[in-house]
Design an enzyme around this catalytic site. Structure first.
Site, PDB file in Angstrom:
ATOM      1  N   LYS A  34       0.693  -1.283  -0.031  1.00  0.00           N
ATOM      2  CA  LYS A  34       0.078   0.071   0.001  1.00  0.00           C
ATOM      3  C   LYS A  34       1.067   1.277   0.050  1.00  0.00           C
ATOM      4  O   LYS A  34       2.186   1.220   0.185  1.00  0.00           O
ATOM      5  CB  LYS A  34      -0.833   0.028   1.237  1.00  0.00           C
ATOM      6  CG  LYS A  34      -0.190   0.086   2.723  1.00  0.00           C
ATOM      7  CD  LYS A  34      -1.146  -0.172   3.844  1.00  0.00           C
ATOM      8  CE  LYS A  34      -0.302  -0.218   4.868  1.00  0.00           C
ATOM      9  NZ  LYS A  34      -1.089   0.129   6.134  1.00  0.00           N
ATOM     10  N   ARG A 132      -9.640   0.042  15.841  1.00  0.00           N
ATOM     11  CA  ARG A 132      -9.905   0.495  14.768  1.00  0.00           C
ATOM     12  C   ARG A 132     -10.949  -0.310  13.759  1.00  0.00           C
ATOM     13  O   ARG A 132     -12.113  -0.618  14.222  1.00  0.00           O
ATOM     14  CB  ARG A 132      -8.534   0.509  13.718  1.00  0.00           C
ATOM     15  CG  ARG A 132      -7.677   1.430  14.287  1.00  0.00           C
ATOM     16  CD  ARG A 132      -6.437   1.830  13.431  1.00  0.00           C
ATOM     17  NE  ARG A 132      -6.080   0.351  12.412  1.00  0.00           N
ATOM     18  CZ  ARG A 132      -4.943   0.509  11.980  1.00  0.00           C
ATOM     19  NH1 ARG A 132      -3.951   1.702  11.925  1.00  0.00           N
ATOM     20  NH2 ARG A 132      -4.662  -0.492  10.999  1.00  0.00           N
ATOM     21  N   TYR A 261      15.659  30.659   4.655  1.00  0.00           N
ATOM     22  CA  TYR A 261      14.627  31.533   5.290  1.00  0.00           C
ATOM     23  C   TYR A 261      14.791  31.939   6.743  1.00  0.00           C
ATOM     24  O   TYR A 261      15.076  30.723   7.526  1.00  0.00           O
ATOM     25  CB  TYR A 261      13.059  31.010   5.003  1.00  0.00           C
ATOM     26  CG  TYR A 261      12.875  30.985   3.691  1.00  0.00           C
ATOM     27  CD1 TYR A 261      12.370  32.088   3.141  1.00  0.00           C
ATOM     28  CD2 TYR A 261      12.779  29.785   2.946  1.00  0.00           C
ATOM     29  CE1 TYR A 261      11.979  32.242   1.838  1.00  0.00           C
ATOM     30  CE2 TYR A 261      12.063  29.723   1.686  1.00  0.00           C
ATOM     31  CZ  TYR A 261      11.586  30.948   1.089  1.00  0.00           C
ATOM     32  OH  TYR A 261      11.147  31.072  -0.322  1.00  0.00           O
ATOM     33  N   MET A 309      11.271  24.621  -0.091  1.00  0.00           N
ATOM     34  CA  MET A 309      10.491  23.711  -0.800  1.00  0.00           C
ATOM     35  C   MET A 309      11.426  22.990  -1.608  1.00  0.00           C
ATOM     36  O   MET A 309      11.313  21.854  -1.992  1.00  0.00           O
ATOM     37  CB  MET A 309       9.356  24.449  -1.472  1.00  0.00           C
ATOM     38  CG  MET A 309       8.333  23.530  -1.967  1.00  0.00           C
ATOM     39  SD  MET A 309       7.002  24.364  -2.913  1.00  0.00           S
ATOM     40  CE  MET A 309       6.170  25.184  -1.817  1.00  0.00           C
TER      41      MET A 309
HETATM   42  C1  LIG Z   1      -3.818  -4.127   8.709  1.00  0.00           C
HETATM   43  C2  LIG Z   1      -2.448  -4.197   8.423  1.00  0.00           C
HETATM   44  N1  LIG Z   1      -1.677  -5.452   8.156  1.00  0.00           N
HETATM   45  C3  LIG Z   1      -0.380  -5.194   7.898  1.00  0.00           C
HETATM   46  C4  LIG Z   1       0.420  -4.253   8.036  1.00  0.00           C
HETATM   47  C5  LIG Z   1       1.940  -4.299   7.626  1.00  0.00           C
HETATM   48  O1  LIG Z   1       2.565  -3.579   8.717  1.00  0.00           O
HETATM   49  P1  LIG Z   1       3.950  -3.484   8.950  1.00  0.00           P
HETATM   50  O2  LIG Z   1       4.313  -2.267   7.844  1.00  0.00           O
HETATM   51  O3  LIG Z   1       4.366  -3.003  10.313  1.00  0.00           O
HETATM   52  O4  LIG Z   1       4.718  -4.692   8.602  1.00  0.00           O
HETATM   53  C6  LIG Z   1      -0.317  -2.823   8.023  1.00  0.00           C
HETATM   54  C7  LIG Z   1       0.499  -1.740   8.089  1.00  0.00           C
HETATM   55  O5  LIG Z   1       0.161  -0.643   8.460  1.00  0.00           O
HETATM   56  C8  LIG Z   1      -1.614  -2.720   8.144  1.00  0.00           C
HETATM   57  O6  LIG Z   1      -2.466  -1.809   8.210  1.00  0.00           O
END
Ligand SMILES: Cc1ncc(COP(=O)(O)O)c(C=O)c1O
Length: 368
Positions: A34, A132, A261, A309
């Protein structure tokens, strides 16, 4: 000479996955890609992770699922996040498995899967303490799995949870979550033996074998970042990302001359100041003003003045022979020395995840 580039060592990603797979001892490795692979580039890192032993991929959003599903159509993919109707359609079209923990959403998934002529595989999420996503009611887990099994448009695929303190060795809460989840997973597996049980993130993989179950969802360690904010090498991990730029100009400063700056830095004697053409627009956070070091010619130089920037300045010292055009390394190795994302994180009061995710889209990711 490149203005700013994030070099991604996909060989390191592959080796990190092989390292994680060996730690897992039979459980599957799901590489979490992700947020564009934690800022490293999702496509290239997913390919490297799969060649290193990952057998599945995970993302957070429908858009990410569409990207990864298109590129790796035959690899099981899990979209872990809460999904808006548009996100749900995108994830389903990508052939992704989905997270759910509510009966109304599961019915909606069934409707949308039927409309698309597909069958949705659902991972029912238990909130064992993260507070969550997920249901807190253990009885609801089996009820939701049954709802999936009873629907012609759904398939029960997994039961899962997420730890809140796996990266905090002193915390007992990890064990509490694990105990709660074990009971839920056992009951679910008894009725649905084919489902995948999963809980561990990177920290949990290294912390406790009991958390491995059928699969681990690893992100940060895949990229060679330390889940405990220490030295990744101590866990056999290799950082995959380096952030590189170059010295665009060098100028002589007299005592009292200021840089940047707000005049937050002044020379306390004669010196040479180098200018690097990247800044917070690239992800070099302003909190690093007068609070970081940069490698040039294998030596560390202090980042001085306020991060702009598009520029930062470094103090090269009075007798510097550094000239325009030399490579500058903000994160990564040069010569014998290296600056890790964990060092930035400590300086900024954050975690390595935020450092690499924060390198902006303006910085090209280049393999090699
Ligand atoms: C639901 C979930 N599983 C797994 C992971 C992977 O975690 P990590 O990057 O600490 O291995 C994440 C990352 O935020 C997550 O949100």
């Amino acid at each position: 000479m490149v203005r700013a580039v994030a070099r991604i060592d996909t060989g390191a990603v592959r080796r990190n996955c092989a390292r994680l797979a060996s730690e897992l001892d039979g459980a599957e490795l799901c590489a979490v890609v992700k947020a564009d692979g934690y800022g490293h580039g999702a496509d290239a890192c997913a390919a490297a992770a799969l060649s290193g032993g990952a057998t599945r991929l995970a993302v957070a959003t429908g858009v990410e699922a569409a990207q990864i599903g298109r590129r790796f159509p035959h690899v099981p993919l899990l979209t872990m996040g809460a999904l808006s109707p548009a996100d749900l359609d995108a994830a389903l079209s990508a052939g992704s498995e989905l997270a759910s923990w509510r009966a109304d959403f599961i019915h909606h998934v069934a409707d949308r899967a039927r409309a698309q002529g597909s069958k949705a595989r659902v991972h029912v999420k238990y909130d064992s303490g993260m507070g969550r996503l997920g249901t807190r009611d253990p009885a609801e887990i089996v009820a939701l799995l049954r709802a999936c099994a009873d629907s012609p448009d759904l398939e029960p695929a997994g039961v899962w949870t997420h730890f809140a303190t796996a990266d905090e060795p002193e915390s007992d809460f990890f064990d509490e979550q694990l105990t709660r989840f074990c009971a839920v997973a056992e009951a679910a597996k008894a009725e649905f033996p084919e489902i995948t049980v999963h809980a561990a993130n990177s920290a949990a993989v290294f912390r406790d074998r009991r958390a491995h179950f059928d699969m681990a969802r690893c992100g940060v360690a895949v990229y060679g970042l330390d889940p405990f904010q220490g030295d990744p090498a101590e866990r056999g991990l290799e950082p995959a990302l380096s952030l590189r730029s170059y010295v665009a100009d060098v100028k002589r400063f007299a005592s009292g001359d200021s840089a940047g700056y707000g005049q937050t830095w002044r020379a306390d004697g004669e010196t040479c100041v180098g200018v690097l053409p990247l800044g917070y627009g690239d992800g070099v956070r302003r909190g690093l003003s007068n609070n970081a070091e940069v490698l040039v010619g294998g030596r560390r130089y202090p980042l001085i003045g306020t991060v702009s920037m598009d520029n930062v300045t470094i103090d090269l010292g009075p007798d510097s022979e550094v000239g325009p055009g030399e490579e500058a390394v903000l994160i990564g190795s040069q010569g014998e020395d290296s600056i890790r994302a964990e060092e930035w994180a400590a300086r900024l009061g954050t975690i390595n995840y935020e450092v690499t995710c924060g390198i902006s889209a303006r910085v090209p990711r280049v393999e090699g």
